[in-house]
Design an enzyme around this catalytic site. Structure first.
Site, mmCIF file in Angstrom:
data_model
loop_
_atom_site.group_PDB
_atom_site.id
_atom_site.type_symbol
_atom_site.label_atom_id
_atom_site.label_comp_id
_atom_site.label_asym_id
_atom_site.label_seq_id
_atom_site.Cartn_x
_atom_site.Cartn_y
_atom_site.Cartn_z
ATOM 1 N N ILE A 8 0.835 6.796 0.220
ATOM 2 C CA ILE A 8 0.182 5.759 1.011
ATOM 3 C C ILE A 8 -1.285 5.629 0.594
ATOM 4 C CG2 ILE A 8 -0.361 4.991 3.352
ATOM 5 C CD1 ILE A 8 1.835 6.978 4.315
ATOM 6 N N CYS A 9 -1.711 4.418 0.375
ATOM 7 C CA CYS A 9 -3.120 4.145 0.088
ATOM 8 C C CYS A 9 -3.787 3.735 1.395
ATOM 9 C CB CYS A 9 -3.247 3.026 -0.941
ATOM 10 S SG CYS A 9 -4.947 2.707 -1.444
ATOM 11 N N LEU A 10 -4.532 4.689 1.981
ATOM 12 C CA LEU A 10 -5.152 4.477 3.280
ATOM 13 C C LEU A 10 -6.448 5.275 3.340
ATOM 14 C CD1 LEU A 10 -4.821 3.301 6.187
ATOM 15 C CD2 LEU A 10 -3.627 5.415 6.776
ATOM 16 N N ASN A 25 0.791 -1.227 0.000
ATOM 17 C CA ASN A 25 0.000 0.000 0.000
ATOM 18 C C ASN A 25 0.821 1.273 0.000
ATOM 19 O OD1 ASN A 25 -1.580 -2.072 2.200
ATOM 20 N ND2 ASN A 25 -2.707 -1.424 0.381
#
Length: 216
Positions: A93-95, A86
């Site tokens: 950041i993929c969040l 991620n």
């Protein structure tokens, strides 16, 4: 115009409280501080979890606070390379916590502390179903042992080096100066010792050598 000024004042007041909270009671394994005198940019460090392939690593992050914070989420990215499904090669950041609704889960009641805690949790529990790095995600899902081996290698190569710099960096200058000072003292003592060697030869041996050495 007045509304814009009011929003900025609210953001400034809130950020001061958040920075104070992060300083006085930071989450476990997390440190965060302003980058210089500005509250628009913060720096943070997250320690890799003990039961993860990032164990022993120190990961540096950069945080940018938008003008409309907390009505918009902060922009957070890793400065230290990390092998993670991620997090891409640019540190993005993929969040969900870092995205606005409806796709994301950001809320004004959240803060920098909760964001960093969420990133810390993501490090321990990657989400391969919403990846930025497809190859690493597939590796995580289908060959966990290989993923963990590669993640440990990256941690050893990048985050352990960051750890040395992060922990030793602030004191490096003073340590270097101390070393120079110590060397000068040693050289000065050697010169004095050489100049008075003939006089010392006439003294008992205990008078010359029975001196405690300084531990550096």
């Amino acid at each position: 115009m007045i509304q814009c000024i009011k929003v900025k004042m609210q953001r400034t007041a809130r950020m001061k409280k958040e920075i104070q909270m992060l300083t006085e009671s930071p989450p476990y394994g997390i440190s965060c501080w302003p980058n210089g005198d500005s509250i628009d940019r913060l720096e943070a460090i997250i320690l890799g979890g003990e039961d993860t392939p990032y164990s022993g690593g120190v990961f540096k992050l950069e945080i940018q606070i938008p003008d409309r914070y907390p009505f918009e989420p902060p922009k957070v990215r890793f400065m230290t390379p990390i092998y993670h499904p991620n997090v891409d090669t640019g540190g993005r950041i993929c969040l969900d916590t870092l995205k606005m609704p409806p796709k994301g889960a950001w809320k004004p009641c959240l803060n920098i502390s909760t964001v960093l805690t969420s990133v810390q949790l993501l490090m321990a529990e990657p989400n391969p179903e919403d990846p930025l790095m497809t190859d690493i995600s597939n590796e995580f899902k289908h060959n966990r042992a290989l993923f963990e081996m590669n993640a440990r290698k990256w941690t050893e190569k990048h985050a352990k080096q960051e750890e040395s710099e992060a922990l030793a960096g602030p004191a490096k200058g003073s340590m270097d100066n101390q070393n120079v000072s110590d060397k000068s003292d040693v050289q000065s003592k050697d010169i004095k010792s050489s100049e008075s060697l003939d006089r010392k030869r006439t003294l008992p041996m205990d008078d010359v050598t029975n001196k405690q050495s300084k531990l550096l």
